[in-house]
Design a protein around this motif. Sequence first.
Motif, mmCIF file in Angstrom:
data_model
loop_
_atom_site.group_PDB
_atom_site.id
_atom_site.type_symbol
_atom_site.label_atom_id
_atom_site.label_comp_id
_atom_site.label_asym_id
_atom_site.label_seq_id
_atom_site.Cartn_x
_atom_site.Cartn_y
_atom_site.Cartn_z
ATOM 1 N N ALA A 170 -16.611 -4.180 6.067
ATOM 2 C CA ALA A 170 -17.308 -4.489 4.828
ATOM 3 C C ALA A 170 -16.564 -3.904 3.631
ATOM 4 N N PRO A 171 -16.535 -4.625 2.513
ATOM 5 C CA PRO A 171 -15.842 -4.098 1.328
ATOM 6 C C PRO A 171 -16.419 -2.771 0.863
ATOM 7 N N GLU A 172 -17.733 -2.560 1.037
ATOM 8 C CA GLU A 172 -18.337 -1.290 0.642
ATOM 9 C C GLU A 172 -17.725 -0.116 1.409
ATOM 10 N N GLN A 173 -17.352 -0.357 2.666
ATOM 11 C CA GLN A 173 -16.707 0.693 3.454
ATOM 12 C C GLN A 173 -15.308 0.987 2.902
ATOM 13 N N LEU A 174 -14.613 -0.057 2.497
ATOM 14 C CA LEU A 174 -13.286 0.139 1.906
ATOM 15 C C LEU A 174 -13.388 0.940 0.612
ATOM 16 N N PHE A 175 -14.344 0.578 -0.240
ATOM 17 C CA PHE A 175 -14.500 1.293 -1.500
ATOM 18 C C PHE A 175 -14.887 2.749 -1.251
ATOM 19 N N GLY A 176 -15.750 2.969 -0.260
ATOM 20 C CA GLY A 176 -16.142 4.336 0.075
ATOM 21 C C GLY A 176 -14.949 5.165 0.504
ATOM 22 N N TYR A 177 -14.095 4.563 1.324
ATOM 23 C CA TYR A 177 -12.871 5.258 1.769
ATOM 24 C C TYR A 177 -11.987 5.586 0.566
ATOM 25 N N LEU A 178 -11.816 4.614 -0.317
ATOM 26 C CA LEU A 178 -10.963 4.818 -1.487
ATOM 27 C C LEU A 178 -11.472 5.938 -2.373
ATOM 28 N N PHE A 179 -12.754 5.902 -2.709
ATOM 29 C CA PHE A 179 -13.285 6.881 -3.655
ATOM 30 C C PHE A 179 -13.503 8.254 -3.021
ATOM 31 N N ASP A 180 -13.670 8.305 -1.715
ATOM 32 C CA ASP A 180 -13.799 9.597 -1.042
ATOM 33 C C ASP A 180 -12.462 10.318 -0.917
ATOM 34 N N ASN A 181 -11.360 9.582 -1.075
ATOM 35 C CA ASN A 181 -10.041 10.167 -0.864
ATOM 36 C C ASN A 181 -9.173 10.109 -2.116
ATOM 37 N N THR A 182 -9.802 9.928 -3.264
ATOM 38 C CA THR A 182 -9.074 9.818 -4.528
ATOM 39 C C THR A 182 -9.736 10.691 -5.580
ATOM 40 N N GLU A 183 -8.929 11.333 -6.410
ATOM 41 C CA GLU A 183 -9.500 12.086 -7.520
ATOM 42 C C GLU A 183 -10.082 11.101 -8.538
ATOM 43 N N LEU A 184 -11.343 11.271 -8.856
ATOM 44 C CA LEU A 184 -12.029 10.359 -9.766
ATOM 45 C C LEU A 184 -12.082 10.971 -11.159
ATOM 46 N N ILE A 185 -11.451 10.305 -12.102
ATOM 47 C CA ILE A 185 -11.356 10.794 -13.472
ATOM 48 C C ILE A 185 -12.235 9.918 -14.362
ATOM 49 N N PRO A 186 -13.170 10.496 -15.109
ATOM 50 C CA PRO A 186 -14.014 9.689 -15.994
ATOM 51 C C PRO A 186 -13.183 8.787 -16.905
ATOM 52 N N GLY A 187 -13.559 7.524 -16.964
ATOM 53 C CA GLY A 187 -12.837 6.561 -17.782
ATOM 54 C C GLY A 187 -11.793 5.769 -17.033
ATOM 55 N N ALA A 188 -11.473 6.178 -15.808
ATOM 56 C CA ALA A 188 -10.474 5.447 -15.028
ATOM 57 C C ALA A 188 -11.038 4.098 -14.587
ATOM 58 N N ILE A 189 -10.137 3.133 -14.435
ATOM 59 C CA ILE A 189 -10.490 1.810 -13.927
ATOM 60 C C ILE A 189 -9.705 1.571 -12.638
ATOM 61 N N PHE A 190 -10.407 1.165 -11.593
ATOM 62 C CA PHE A 190 -9.791 0.886 -10.298
ATOM 63 C C PHE A 190 -9.753 -0.622 -10.054
#
Length: 232
Positions: A170-190
């Motif tokens: 599921a795409p939601e699983q892919l997004f979860g993997y991405l955001f769980d393993n990436t530094e999230l900076i306010p204002g960033a666009i993925f």
Amino acid sequence: MSDLKHDCSSLVKFSEAIPYLPKNLSMAFVSGFGNTMKMMNQVLKTYKGFDWYFKGLGPTLVPDNEIIILPHNGEWGGVESEIIAIHSIDADKHPKYLGYTLGIDFTKTGMRRKNRQLTNLSHLSKTVISNHVICEPYPLNKVINTKIYREGQLVFNASGDAGKDNMFVAPEQLFGYLFDNTELIPGAIFYTLTGATISSDKAGISLQNGDEIELETDELKLSTTYLKENHS
């Protein structure tokens, strides 16, 4: 900070060259997932787990109707037809889904065919993106038509089934993997390529200078022209 002044409440928005692109291009994060689709070029695949690749930052995004250039050391290039999901990161470092669009994943396929150790490097390349966003949840089914023209003649014409119902994961699983393993900076666009349903390279198509690639769904169109960097 990214300027999210646009209202994405209706179905199709935007006419900018690249939707949601931050003024600070280093705040645009482009990546892709592989081995997610059940069918590639209408051939059933066996699921062996998905791959994730970093594609680059904002400058690697190419607007509709512009060219993609293969560096001389890229050996040869390939294009893949995909759905791109777009997220922003809010002030509390939470991802916010903004919608999806159509994309062409361009990679230096010859580089990794000759040396598998260069697979990650081969994905550091351009991504062509539509200038329209579909402001709805990630689609269940979406047919992507792909055509390649050479000197005005159609040399490749294929359709592939994209969307959640046609994916191993599921795409939601892919997004979860991405955001769980990436530094999230306010204002960033993925900008996230979610898996190829059509691949020129795996179809045995060797791109040549001047080839025109066109993608189309029921809602979106996208095109680019392929050139190889001249090196003497």
